[in-house]
Write an enzyme that holds these catalytic residues in place. Structure first.
Site, PDB file in Angstrom:
ATOM      1  N   ARG A  53      -5.519   2.345  14.453  1.00  0.00           N
ATOM      2  CA  ARG A  53      -5.513   1.013  13.848  1.00  0.00           C
ATOM      3  C   ARG A  53      -4.160   0.315  14.039  1.00  0.00           C
ATOM      4  O   ARG A  53      -4.109  -0.888  14.260  1.00  0.00           O
ATOM      5  CB  ARG A  53      -5.871   1.137  12.360  1.00  0.00           C
ATOM      6  CG  ARG A  53      -5.787  -0.147  11.564  1.00  0.00           C
ATOM      7  CD  ARG A  53      -6.788  -1.215  11.988  1.00  0.00           C
ATOM      8  NE  ARG A  53      -6.534  -2.470  11.285  1.00  0.00           N
ATOM      9  CZ  ARG A  53      -6.914  -3.668  11.707  1.00  0.00           C
ATOM     10  NH1 ARG A  53      -7.583  -3.808  12.838  1.00  0.00           N
ATOM     11  NH2 ARG A  53      -6.642  -4.746  10.995  1.00  0.00           N
ATOM     12  N   TYR A 104     -14.098   1.510   2.227  1.00  0.00           N
ATOM     13  CA  TYR A 104     -13.250   2.644   2.614  1.00  0.00           C
ATOM     14  C   TYR A 104     -13.795   3.987   2.130  1.00  0.00           C
ATOM     15  O   TYR A 104     -13.275   5.043   2.493  1.00  0.00           O
ATOM     16  CB  TYR A 104     -11.802   2.431   2.144  1.00  0.00           C
ATOM     17  CG  TYR A 104     -10.960   1.665   3.146  1.00  0.00           C
ATOM     18  CD1 TYR A 104     -11.554   0.836   4.093  1.00  0.00           C
ATOM     19  CD2 TYR A 104      -9.571   1.770   3.164  1.00  0.00           C
ATOM     20  CE1 TYR A 104     -10.798   0.128   5.011  1.00  0.00           C
ATOM     21  CE2 TYR A 104      -8.804   1.069   4.083  1.00  0.00           C
ATOM     22  CZ  TYR A 104      -9.417   0.253   4.991  1.00  0.00           C
ATOM     23  OH  TYR A 104      -8.651  -0.450   5.902  1.00  0.00           O
ATOM     24  N   HIS A 123      -9.542   1.309  -3.242  1.00  0.00           N
ATOM     25  CA  HIS A 123     -10.216   1.689  -1.986  1.00  0.00           C
ATOM     26  C   HIS A 123     -11.294   2.743  -2.241  1.00  0.00           C
ATOM     27  O   HIS A 123     -11.608   3.548  -1.364  1.00  0.00           O
ATOM     28  CB  HIS A 123      -9.209   2.231  -0.946  1.00  0.00           C
ATOM     29  CG  HIS A 123      -8.382   1.158  -0.334  1.00  0.00           C
ATOM     30  ND1 HIS A 123      -7.394   1.408   0.603  1.00  0.00           N
ATOM     31  CD2 HIS A 123      -8.383  -0.181  -0.481  1.00  0.00           C
ATOM     32  CE1 HIS A 123      -6.831   0.269   0.975  1.00  0.00           C
ATOM     33  NE2 HIS A 123      -7.409  -0.703   0.326  1.00  0.00           N
ATOM     34  N   ASN A 164       0.816  -1.210   0.000  1.00  0.00           N
ATOM     35  CA  ASN A 164       0.000   0.000   0.000  1.00  0.00           C
ATOM     36  C   ASN A 164       0.850   1.260   0.000  1.00  0.00           C
ATOM     37  O   ASN A 164       2.056   1.178   0.196  1.00  0.00           O
ATOM     38  CB  ASN A 164      -0.896  -0.014   1.252  1.00  0.00           C
ATOM     39  CG  ASN A 164      -2.232  -0.666   0.962  1.00  0.00           C
ATOM     40  OD1 ASN A 164      -2.789  -0.495  -0.114  1.00  0.00           O
ATOM     41  ND2 ASN A 164      -2.747  -1.412   1.934  1.00  0.00           N
ATOM     42  N   ASP A 186      -6.945  -6.556  -1.690  1.00  0.00           N
ATOM     43  CA  ASP A 186      -7.835  -7.615  -1.204  1.00  0.00           C
ATOM     44  C   ASP A 186      -9.160  -7.080  -0.659  1.00  0.00           C
ATOM     45  O   ASP A 186     -10.034  -7.849  -0.286  1.00  0.00           O
ATOM     46  CB  ASP A 186      -7.137  -8.474  -0.143  1.00  0.00           C
ATOM     47  CG  ASP A 186      -6.847  -7.712   1.150  1.00  0.00           C
ATOM     48  OD1 ASP A 186      -7.399  -6.610   1.354  1.00  0.00           O
ATOM     49  OD2 ASP A 186      -6.063  -8.225   1.958  1.00  0.00           O
TER      50      ASP A 186
HETATM   51  P1  NAD Z   1       4.238  -5.777   8.079  1.00  0.00           P
HETATM   52  O1  NAD Z   1       4.862  -4.554   8.617  1.00  0.00           O
HETATM   53  O2  NAD Z   1       3.777  -6.840   9.005  1.00  0.00           O
HETATM   54  O3  NAD Z   1       5.254  -6.444   7.045  1.00  0.00           O
HETATM   55  C1  NAD Z   1       5.909  -5.722   6.057  1.00  0.00           C
HETATM   56  C2  NAD Z   1       7.331  -6.239   5.910  1.00  0.00           C
HETATM   57  O4  NAD Z   1       7.971  -5.463   4.888  1.00  0.00           O
HETATM   58  C3  NAD Z   1       8.192  -6.087   7.170  1.00  0.00           C
HETATM   59  O5  NAD Z   1       8.719  -7.328   7.538  1.00  0.00           O
HETATM   60  C4  NAD Z   1       9.284  -5.102   6.744  1.00  0.00           C
HETATM   61  O6  NAD Z   1      10.530  -5.361   7.330  1.00  0.00           O
HETATM   62  C5  NAD Z   1       9.320  -5.316   5.237  1.00  0.00           C
HETATM   63  N1  NAD Z   1       9.903  -4.201   4.490  1.00  0.00           N
HETATM   64  C6  NAD Z   1       9.724  -2.884   4.697  1.00  0.00           C
HETATM   65  N2  NAD Z   1      10.391  -2.170   3.768  1.00  0.00           N
HETATM   66  C7  NAD Z   1      11.003  -3.070   2.951  1.00  0.00           C
HETATM   67  C8  NAD Z   1      11.832  -2.945   1.813  1.00  0.00           C
HETATM   68  N3  NAD Z   1      12.145  -1.737   1.297  1.00  0.00           N
HETATM   69  N4  NAD Z   1      12.296  -4.076   1.226  1.00  0.00           N
HETATM   70  C9  NAD Z   1      11.961  -5.279   1.724  1.00  0.00           C
HETATM   71  N5  NAD Z   1      11.183  -5.463   2.791  1.00  0.00           N
HETATM   72  C10 NAD Z   1      10.699  -4.360   3.402  1.00  0.00           C
HETATM   73  O7  NAD Z   1       3.055  -5.273   7.169  1.00  0.00           O
HETATM   74  P2  NAD Z   1       1.625  -5.916   6.874  1.00  0.00           P
HETATM   75  O8  NAD Z   1       0.637  -5.259   7.748  1.00  0.00           O
HETATM   76  O9  NAD Z   1       1.692  -7.377   6.855  1.00  0.00           O
HETATM   77  O10 NAD Z   1       1.374  -5.390   5.419  1.00  0.00           O
HETATM   78  C11 NAD Z   1       2.300  -5.551   4.354  1.00  0.00           C
HETATM   79  C12 NAD Z   1       1.919  -4.688   3.187  1.00  0.00           C
HETATM   80  O11 NAD Z   1       0.760  -5.184   2.564  1.00  0.00           O
HETATM   81  C13 NAD Z   1       1.568  -3.248   3.573  1.00  0.00           C
HETATM   82  O12 NAD Z   1       1.976  -2.380   2.550  1.00  0.00           O
HETATM   83  C14 NAD Z   1       0.080  -3.276   3.659  1.00  0.00           C
HETATM   84  O13 NAD Z   1      -0.491  -2.011   3.532  1.00  0.00           O
HETATM   85  C15 NAD Z   1      -0.213  -4.160   2.508  1.00  0.00           C
HETATM   86  N6  NAD Z   1      -1.539  -4.754   2.518  1.00  0.00           N
HETATM   87  C16 NAD Z   1      -2.237  -4.560   1.404  1.00  0.00           C
HETATM   88  C17 NAD Z   1      -3.477  -5.058   1.291  1.00  0.00           C
HETATM   89  C18 NAD Z   1      -4.193  -4.832   0.021  1.00  0.00           C
HETATM   90  O14 NAD Z   1      -5.197  -5.404  -0.225  1.00  0.00           O
HETATM   91  N7  NAD Z   1      -3.719  -3.974  -0.885  1.00  0.00           N
HETATM   92  C19 NAD Z   1      -4.030  -5.778   2.343  1.00  0.00           C
HETATM   93  C20 NAD Z   1      -3.280  -5.973   3.483  1.00  0.00           C
HETATM   94  C21 NAD Z   1      -2.016  -5.471   3.549  1.00  0.00           C
HETATM   95  C1  LMR Z   2      -3.651  -3.899   7.423  1.00  0.00           C
HETATM   96  O1  LMR Z   2      -4.112  -5.021   7.498  1.00  0.00           O
HETATM   97  O2  LMR Z   2      -2.707  -3.519   8.094  1.00  0.00           O
HETATM   98  C2  LMR Z   2      -4.281  -2.970   6.490  1.00  0.00           C
HETATM   99  O3  LMR Z   2      -3.795  -3.197   5.228  1.00  0.00           O
HETATM  100  C3  LMR Z   2      -5.749  -3.082   6.597  1.00  0.00           C
HETATM  101  C4  LMR Z   2      -6.104  -3.067   8.043  1.00  0.00           C
HETATM  102  O4  LMR Z   2      -6.403  -4.147   8.580  1.00  0.00           O
HETATM  103  O5  LMR Z   2      -6.060  -1.997   8.657  1.00  0.00           O
END
Ligand code: NAD
Ligand code: LMR
Length: 444
Positions: free
Chosen positions: A287, A267, A203, A150, A173
């Site tokens: 959040r 959203y 979103h 994101n 998702d």
């Molecule tokens: P998280 O913080 O648990 O995990 C993210 C990981 O990325 C961490 O382990 C971090 O060390 C790593 N990271 C950060 N910068 C990096 C880089 N430059 N290179 C390699 N690794 C790097 O995050 P999360 O809550 O599991 O979410 C992960 C991503 O997925 C976020 O961007 C979140 O917004 C996105 N997400 C998107 C959707 C969607 O539908 N679009 C849904 C859920 C989560």
């Molecule tokens: C997350 O899971 O961190 C977001 O991408 C969506 C949420 O649950 O707030």
């Protein structure tokens, strides 16, 4: 000859809380999408190791023939890969927390992908995602990247401009989870039983038609439910749901009321009811705090338990909409199935009266060439206004990063529907610049 291909998948952002769900989905689906290799990449080796140590046990117990590797070395990670599943969070939860809390301090919605918080995250995320694309092209030029990182709308606008020919498809998702709820509401097994039309930005979109596979119109039944309960379903009451999501699904009823000809993405509540959202927000517990106290604790706790016991036979990790969607997409590309699923792609006429260069979210046919967009026709007047304004915000955010322009970023902040005026936009921006000094270029 029989198709005996087996694929090599890299999860970039291996330390993500969503990684175990994807691993489980991959292992459950090997008959449909066979693997020879599964790799994790993260730039935080310590965080990734906690997930990887558990994943290694899972793989060894369920499919020992798959080679498993976790690394922080880009060359090792990206060499010999067919699919990259990207889900990084640049700045991690520490920065997400500020994205939420700084706007709230000024009385404005504070959210991961919406408004000033989303823009701030966008400016951090873009260089990180572009770096992943470049690693992929250097080490595995034939690979595809499915990107969840994101804020997807702003990241997608940046990849369109900076890497127009790259094999990256930006995905989300959120509508997928909502469609699983729709299926439950009408008594069908899952989202794949629905045929739908949908258009908007990420979103920020609307369903205009939802049917079952016999062509039966499901909109009347869905509208009746949404008007009363939003997207809350029986499972939420039976299994429990995090308070912020309960509120979000419930508020879909209020968003729906504004345009009863369509069904909304959840959203949109931030854009239509920002005052109410702020009133219900606690600037000291946002959040991020909820994710750290619930999802992150659960996921890392379960990984630690697996490692301690040396087995994952009894694990509670389950496939979910997030993990099944990204695996479905890879499968459709790998086997050229032309399955109809959503993606965030250049408009180019898909919504006929919207800027052809906007990154829109519409149904696409997924196959060996990636995503082929389907034409959704004309956006209604209300949606046209909303989309045009929001898309300008997203474009200005990318302009600001590329041009290092304070003015463009201020314009982006102040054009946001949820920011009341340019003065408040400036106050938030000035706080954001200080908070993001390790990530953003110097603006002038
Ligand atoms: P998280 O913080 O648990 O995990 C993210 C990981 O990325 C961490 O382990 C971090 O060390 C790593 N990271 C950060 N910068 C990096 C880089 N430059 N290179 C390699 N690794 C790097 O995050 P999360 O809550 O599991 O979410 C992960 C991503 O997925 C976020 O961007 C979140 O917004 C996105 N997400 C998107 C959707 C969607 O539908 N679009 C849904 C859920 C989560
Ligand atoms: C997350 O899971 O961190 C977001 O991408 C969506 C949420 O649950 O707030």
């Amino acid at each position: 000859a029989a198709d005996d291909r087996k694929f090599s998948v890299l999860i970039a952002g291996g330390g993500s809380t969503y990684t175990p769900g994807i691993v489980l989905t991959l292992l459950n689906g090997l008959d449909k999408f066979p693997l020879r290799k599964l790799k994790f990449y993260d730039n935080d080796g310590e965080r990734q190791k906690k997930i990887a140590d558990a994943a290694r046990i899972l793989v060894k117990e369920r499919a020992p023939e798959i080679e498993f590797e976790a690394t922080t070395n880009p060359a090792e990670a990206f060499t010999d890969v067919d699919f990259v599943m990207a889900q990084i969070r640049v700045g991690k939860y520490a920065m997400r927390s500020l994205d939420e809390k700084i706007p709230l301090k000024h009385g404005v919605v504070g959210q991961e992908t919406t408004g000033p918080g989303g823009i701030a995250y966008g400016l951090r995320s873009i260089p990180g995602v572009i770096e992943l694309v470049d690693y992929m092209e250097k080490y595995s030029p034939n690979a595809w990247m499915l990107n969840y990182s994101n804020p997807a709308a702003i990241v997608a606008e940046a990849t369109r401009r900076l890497r127009p020919n790259s094999k990256i498809i930006n995905i989300c998702d959120m509508p997928i989870g909502i469609m699983d709820r729709m299926a439950q509401i009408v008594g069908l097994k899952d989202r794949n039983d629905l045929v739908f039309r949908y258009y908007g930005l990420n979103h920020f979109g609307w369903w205009t038609d939802v049917r079952d596979k016999t062509g039966k119109d499901l909109m009347p039944q869905l509208k009746k439910h949404v008007a009363k309960h939003g997207y809350l379903v029986d499972d939420d009451y039976e299994e429990g749901i995090e308070p912020s999501w309960e509120e979000t699904f419930k508020m879909a009823a209020d968003v729906y009321a504004l345009d009863p000809t369509t069904l909304p993405n959840t959203y949109l509540k931030y854009y239509m009811y920002p005052t109410q959202v702020v009133k219900h927000s606690d600037p000291n517990y946002t959040r991020t705090d909820e994710v750290e106290d619930h999802r992150q604790k659960l996921v890392f706790g379960e990984c630690a338990r697996i490692v301690e016991n040396g087995t994952a036979k009894d694990t509670g990790f389950k496939p979910d909409d997030h993990s099944t969607y990204i695996v479905d997409l890879c499968t459709a590309i790998a086997y050229d199935t032309k399955q109809r699923m959503l993606a965030i792609i250049p408009n180019e006429g898909a919504i006929s009266n919207i800027d052809p260069t906007a990154m829109v979210e519409v149904p696409c046919l997924f196959g060996a060439n990636g995503a082929e967009r389907l034409a959704m026709g004309k956006a209604a007047t209300y949606q046209t206004g909303m989309i045009t304004e929001q898309n300008s915000v997203e474009k200005l955010a990318v302009d600001a990063l590329l041009e290092h322009s304070y003015t463009k970023l201020w314009q982006a902040f102040s054009l946001c529907k949820i920011v009341p005026d340019a003065g408040i936009a400036k106050d938030i921006l000035d706080d954001m610049i200080v908070a993001n000094k390790d990530y953003w270029p110097e603006l002038n």
